[in-house]
Design a protein around this motif. Structure first.
Motif, PDB file in Angstrom:
ATOM      1  N   GLU A   1      46.098  17.153  11.624  1.00 58.73           N
ATOM      2  CA  GLU A   1      45.821  15.712  11.791  1.00 58.73           C
ATOM      3  C   GLU A   1      44.872  15.479  12.967  1.00 58.73           C
ATOM      4  O   GLU A   1      43.940  14.693  12.880  1.00 58.73           O
ATOM      5  CB  GLU A   1      47.132  14.950  12.045  1.00 58.73           C
ATOM      6  N   LEU A   2      45.121  16.200  14.048  1.00 61.03           N
ATOM      7  CA  LEU A   2      44.331  16.013  15.269  1.00 61.03           C
ATOM      8  C   LEU A   2      42.882  16.475  15.104  1.00 61.03           C
ATOM      9  O   LEU A   2      41.949  15.804  15.531  1.00 61.03           O
ATOM     10  CB  LEU A   2      44.989  16.781  16.425  1.00 61.03           C
ATOM     11  N   THR A   3      42.688  17.620  14.470  1.00 57.23           N
ATOM     12  CA  THR A   3      41.343  18.200  14.397  1.00 57.23           C
ATOM     13  C   THR A   3      40.620  17.836  13.106  1.00 57.23           C
ATOM     14  O   THR A   3      39.437  18.100  12.963  1.00 57.23           O
ATOM     15  CB  THR A   3      41.406  19.743  14.464  1.00 57.23           C
ATOM     16  N   LYS A   4      41.361  17.282  12.160  1.00 59.26           N
ATOM     17  CA  LYS A   4      40.830  16.977  10.824  1.00 59.26           C
ATOM     18  C   LYS A   4      40.286  18.230  10.127  1.00 59.26           C
ATOM     19  O   LYS A   4      39.342  18.180   9.339  1.00 59.26           O
ATOM     20  CB  LYS A   4      39.765  15.884  10.887  1.00 59.26           C
ATOM     21  N   ILE A   5      40.869  19.378  10.503  1.00 62.55           N
ATOM     22  CA  ILE A   5      40.519  20.635   9.824  1.00 62.55           C
ATOM     23  C   ILE A   5      41.708  21.021   8.960  1.00 62.55           C
ATOM     24  O   ILE A   5      42.858  20.982   9.413  1.00 62.55           O
ATOM     25  CB  ILE A   5      40.217  21.758  10.851  1.00 62.55           C
ATOM     26  N   ASP A   6      41.456  21.372   7.693  1.00 65.19           N
ATOM     27  CA  ASP A   6      42.546  21.722   6.783  1.00 65.19           C
ATOM     28  C   ASP A   6      43.334  22.921   7.304  1.00 65.19           C
ATOM     29  O   ASP A   6      42.767  23.812   7.925  1.00 65.19           O
ATOM     30  CB  ASP A   6      41.991  22.063   5.391  1.00 65.19           C
ATOM     31  N   ILE A   7      44.628  22.936   6.997  1.00 66.46           N
ATOM     32  CA  ILE A   7      45.459  24.070   7.385  1.00 66.46           C
ATOM     33  C   ILE A   7      44.969  25.311   6.629  1.00 66.46           C
ATOM     34  O   ILE A   7      44.842  25.285   5.404  1.00 66.46           O
ATOM     35  CB  ILE A   7      46.945  23.810   7.035  1.00 66.46           C
ATOM     36  N   PRO A   8      44.662  26.403   7.338  1.00 66.96           N
ATOM     37  CA  PRO A   8      44.164  27.594   6.646  1.00 66.96           C
ATOM     38  C   PRO A   8      45.208  28.156   5.670  1.00 66.96           C
ATOM     39  O   PRO A   8      46.411  28.097   5.943  1.00 66.96           O
ATOM     40  CB  PRO A   8      43.910  28.588   7.784  1.00 66.96           C
ATOM     41  N   GLU A   9      44.722  28.648   4.546  1.00 66.62           N
ATOM     42  CA  GLU A   9      45.594  29.195   3.488  1.00 66.62           C
ATOM     43  C   GLU A   9      46.636  30.180   4.032  1.00 66.62           C
ATOM     44  O   GLU A   9      47.788  30.161   3.625  1.00 66.62           O
ATOM     45  CB  GLU A   9      44.756  29.918   2.427  1.00 66.62           C
ATOM     46  N   GLY A  10      46.195  31.033   4.941  1.00 61.25           N
ATOM     47  CA  GLY A  10      47.038  32.122   5.431  1.00 61.25           C
ATOM     48  C   GLY A  10      48.360  31.670   6.040  1.00 61.25           C
ATOM     49  O   GLY A  10      49.316  32.442   6.081  1.00 61.25           O
ATOM     50  N   ILE A  11      48.424  30.442   6.537  1.00 57.57           N
ATOM     51  CA  ILE A  11      49.685  30.017   7.158  1.00 57.57           C
ATOM     52  C   ILE A  11      50.270  28.761   6.518  1.00 57.57           C
ATOM     53  O   ILE A  11      51.251  28.210   6.997  1.00 57.57           O
ATOM     54  CB  ILE A  11      49.538  29.765   8.676  1.00 57.57           C
ATOM     55  N   LYS A  12      49.676  28.325   5.418  1.00 56.82           N
ATOM     56  CA  LYS A  12      50.217  27.160   4.736  1.00 56.82           C
ATOM     57  C   LYS A  12      51.655  27.459   4.307  1.00 56.82           C
ATOM     58  O   LYS A  12      51.913  28.515   3.736  1.00 56.82           O
ATOM     59  CB  LYS A  12      49.342  26.846   3.515  1.00 56.82           C
ATOM     60  N   ASP A  13      52.581  26.584   4.587  1.00 52.93           N
ATOM     61  CA  ASP A  13      53.983  26.724   4.179  1.00 52.93           C
ATOM     62  C   ASP A  13      54.619  28.016   4.662  1.00 52.93           C
ATOM     63  O   ASP A  13      55.560  28.517   4.045  1.00 52.93           O
ATOM     64  CB  ASP A  13      54.106  26.669   2.641  1.00 52.93           C
ATOM     65  N   ILE A  14      54.135  28.550   5.759  1.00 54.52           N
ATOM     66  CA  ILE A  14      54.651  29.832   6.216  1.00 54.52           C
ATOM     67  C   ILE A  14      56.147  29.767   6.553  1.00 54.52           C
ATOM     68  O   ILE A  14      56.882  30.727   6.370  1.00 54.52           O
ATOM     69  CB  ILE A  14      53.829  30.346   7.415  1.00 54.52           C
ATOM     70  N   ASP A  15      56.596  28.613   7.017  1.00 55.74           N
ATOM     71  CA  ASP A  15      58.021  28.480   7.373  1.00 55.74           C
ATOM     72  C   ASP A  15      58.912  28.437   6.134  1.00 55.74           C
ATOM     73  O   ASP A  15      60.122  28.555   6.240  1.00 55.74           O
ATOM     74  CB  ASP A  15      58.232  27.235   8.243  1.00 55.74           C
ATOM     75  N   LYS A  16      58.303  28.277   4.976  1.00 58.44           N
ATOM     76  CA  LYS A  16      59.127  28.200   3.759  1.00 58.44           C
ATOM     77  C   LYS A  16      59.133  29.516   2.974  1.00 58.44           C
ATOM     78  O   LYS A  16      59.839  29.666   1.989  1.00 58.44           O
ATOM     79  CB  LYS A  16      58.633  27.061   2.864  1.00 58.44           C
ATOM     80  N   ARG A  17      58.327  30.478   3.413  1.00 57.61           N
ATOM     81  CA  ARG A  17      58.301  31.758   2.683  1.00 57.61           C
ATOM     82  C   ARG A  17      59.528  32.596   3.042  1.00 57.61           C
ATOM     83  O   ARG A  17      60.002  32.543   4.183  1.00 57.61           O
ATOM     84  CB  ARG A  17      57.043  32.549   3.051  1.00 57.61           C
ATOM     85  N   PRO A  18      60.044  33.378   2.092  1.00 60.06           N
ATOM     86  CA  PRO A  18      61.230  34.170   2.400  1.00 60.06           C
ATOM     87  C   PRO A  18      60.945  35.301   3.397  1.00 60.06           C
ATOM     88  O   PRO A  18      59.925  35.976   3.292  1.00 60.06           O
ATOM     89  CB  PRO A  18      61.632  34.751   1.038  1.00 60.06           C
TER      90      PRO A  18
END
Ligand code: PLP
Length: 495
Positions: A457-474
């Protein structure tokens, strides 16, 4: 073309092909493989101008990997630098606040380790094939946080290999840890150790040096290799991007071809800055090589006094990938400034092991004139993140910020106006708590994972694929061991 051979910095092995050096990883005498002579650039800089990253990679790496055919080397390059990177430039150069940030974090794991570890598996399997090695190659890696994930990503499900990563259980960021423990791939093993990075690295080095254990592995059809920057196959791909940065500046008419530029490298194990030194030896017009350390400032002290002393408190900092007291690759520089004297190098390294320190003589120290050692405290690092963000809107990670802080300090002290490239080694998304906390204290109330969203939100840069939803991965890897149990753990995995 003449074949370039490799030898150990400690004199125990020589006349080794590039392929063999890559497969073996570290020399049998505990030394590191170095080229018998550092190659000189065959093409002119003008000829290299305008090349894509992949084209340039070939024209640089061919100097070092002379026993690879053109087809083999180009094949490795094409498989490495592809859509895994989120920009076709691979390593874009960004000009902010009058200095150039070479963004080396556009690969799958958001750290500069991807620059070398996306190609190392291909170099290694190609080399093994050339050498008719049919054993399963076991990559043993110690990590201060970023190498581990990049190596896992590079080697996951690569046929004929397994990868075992040891990381300091309490010495990496939450995002780094989660990146590793969620790694998929049948051939991947991730183990936390109760100890720091130096403990992990020492443990790995000991396993490499344990003849009996290696014999046992051999009999069971395994061969150990390394994905750490002690492997020459890690170092060579890193030489490329210093040329790339320089040529991008020339293409933009920011410099004239031949004009010198300085480089600042946030340093831990001394691999990245050594690659810059090799680039300079090849003929790239680099002025000062500025080595930036965090509070674990062994290298700062070394460049300023000529004395390397690891006996000091190990400090856990906000730039964990640089929390290192034994910078392995410095051995390669020591070897060069000792006039390629293996006995001298061995003597100094033996001192380091036995007494915890060594001192170079004045003639060696003279040869360090191109280096400048600086360091930045955590407080200074955080202030520089805030300052740069507020003046330009550009957000840098804590490691890059160490380099930026040292650069600012260097310019203040020396008034040097040479154009300067900062190696930007990680995405701020890997170190959200420290980076966001630096920008505004209000973010300290959130977790590493919550801050990923806020940073976007702050930088207006999309979240990089590599860490998207990382907290939800098993979480798939939960093993933890004592630092003296590493060999046992490897034995169990390979039983
Ligand atoms: C590994 C790493 C460093 C240190 O690089 P060396 O080659 O070990 O000196 C600096 N920054 C980041 C983000 C890293 O991952």
């Amino acid at each position: 073309m003449n074949l370039l051979k490799y030898k150990s910095t400690r004199g125990g092995q020589s006349d080794i092909s590039a392929s063999y050096a890559i497969v073996q990883g570290i020399a049998k005498d505990g030394g590191l493989f170095v080229p018998e002579t550092l190659p000189k650039l065959e093409n002119s800089l003008d000829e290299l101008k305008g090349m894509t990253y992949q084209e340039l990679a070939y024209h640089i790496m061919k100097h070092f990997l002379t026993d690879f055919t053109e087809e083999e080397l180009k094949g490795c390059i094409d498989k490495a630098y592809d859509k895994k990177f989120d920009t076709s430039k691979i390593a874009p150069l960004v000009n902010k606040d009058g200095v150039y940030f070479l963004e080396l974090f556009h690969g799958p794991t958001l750290a500069f380790k991807d620059m070398a570890l996306s190609i190392l598996p291909h170099l290694l399997t190609t080399a093994a094939k050339k050498l008719n090695i049919e054993k399963e190659i076991v990559i043993l890696t110690a990590t201060s946080g970023d190498t581990g994930k990049a190596a896992l990503e590079g080697f996951a499900d690569v046929e004929g290999t397994r990868i075992i990563v040891f990381f300091p259980q309490d010495g990496v960021s939450e995002v780094q840890k989660r990146q590793m423990t969620t790694q998929v791939g049948e051939n991947t093993y991730v183990i936390g150790i109760i100890g720091n990075f130096d403990d992990a690295q020492n443990g790995v080095k000991e396993i490499f040096g344990d003849e009996e254990f290696n014999q046992y592995l051999n009999e069971n059809n395994y061969m150990l290799s390394s994905a750490n920057s002690i492997n020459i196959g890690r170092l060579v791909p890193q030489v490329v991007y210093y040329f790339y940065a320089y040529l991008q500046m020339a293409e933009n008419n920011d410099i004239a071809l031949g004009e010198q530029v300085n480089v600042v490298v946030p340093t831990g194990n001394f691999g990245n800055i050594l690659a810059a030194y090799y680039a300079k030896q090849m003929g790239l017009p680099i002025g000062k090589l500025i080595c930036a350390s965090n509070d674990n400032k062994v290298l700062y002290d070394f460049f300023n006094t000529g004395k390397y002393d690891k006996d000091r408190e190990f400090i856990l900092t906000i730039s964990p990938s640089m929390d290192i007291l034994i910078s392995s690759n410095l051995e390669r520089l020591i070897y060069q400034i000792a006039g390629e004297d293996a006995n001298k190098t061995k003597e100094l390294m033996d001192n380091l092991k036995a007494k915890g320190h060594y001192e170079i003589d004045p003639s060696m120290k003279e040869k360090l004139a191109d280096f400048y050692g600086g360091f930045a405290s955590q407080e200074d690092t955080l202030l520089r993140i805030k300052e740069l963000f507020e003046s330009t809107g550009y957000l840098i990670d804590t490691h890059t910020a160490v380099a930026y802080a040292v650069y600012k300090d260097y310019v203040n002290k020396t008034k040097d106006t040479t154009k300067t490239v900062i190696a930007s080694t990680a995405s701020p998304y890997k170190f959200t708590t420290s980076v966001m906390g630096a920008v505004d204290k209000k973010y300290e109330a959130f977790s590493d994972f919550e801050l990923i969203e806020k940073m976007s939100e702050l930088t207006k840069i999309d979240i990089p694929e590599g860490i998207k939803d990382i907290d939800k991965r098993p979480v798939l890897h939960t093993k933890v061991c004592e630092k003296n149990e590493m060999k046992k753990v490897v034995g169990e995995i390979l039983k």
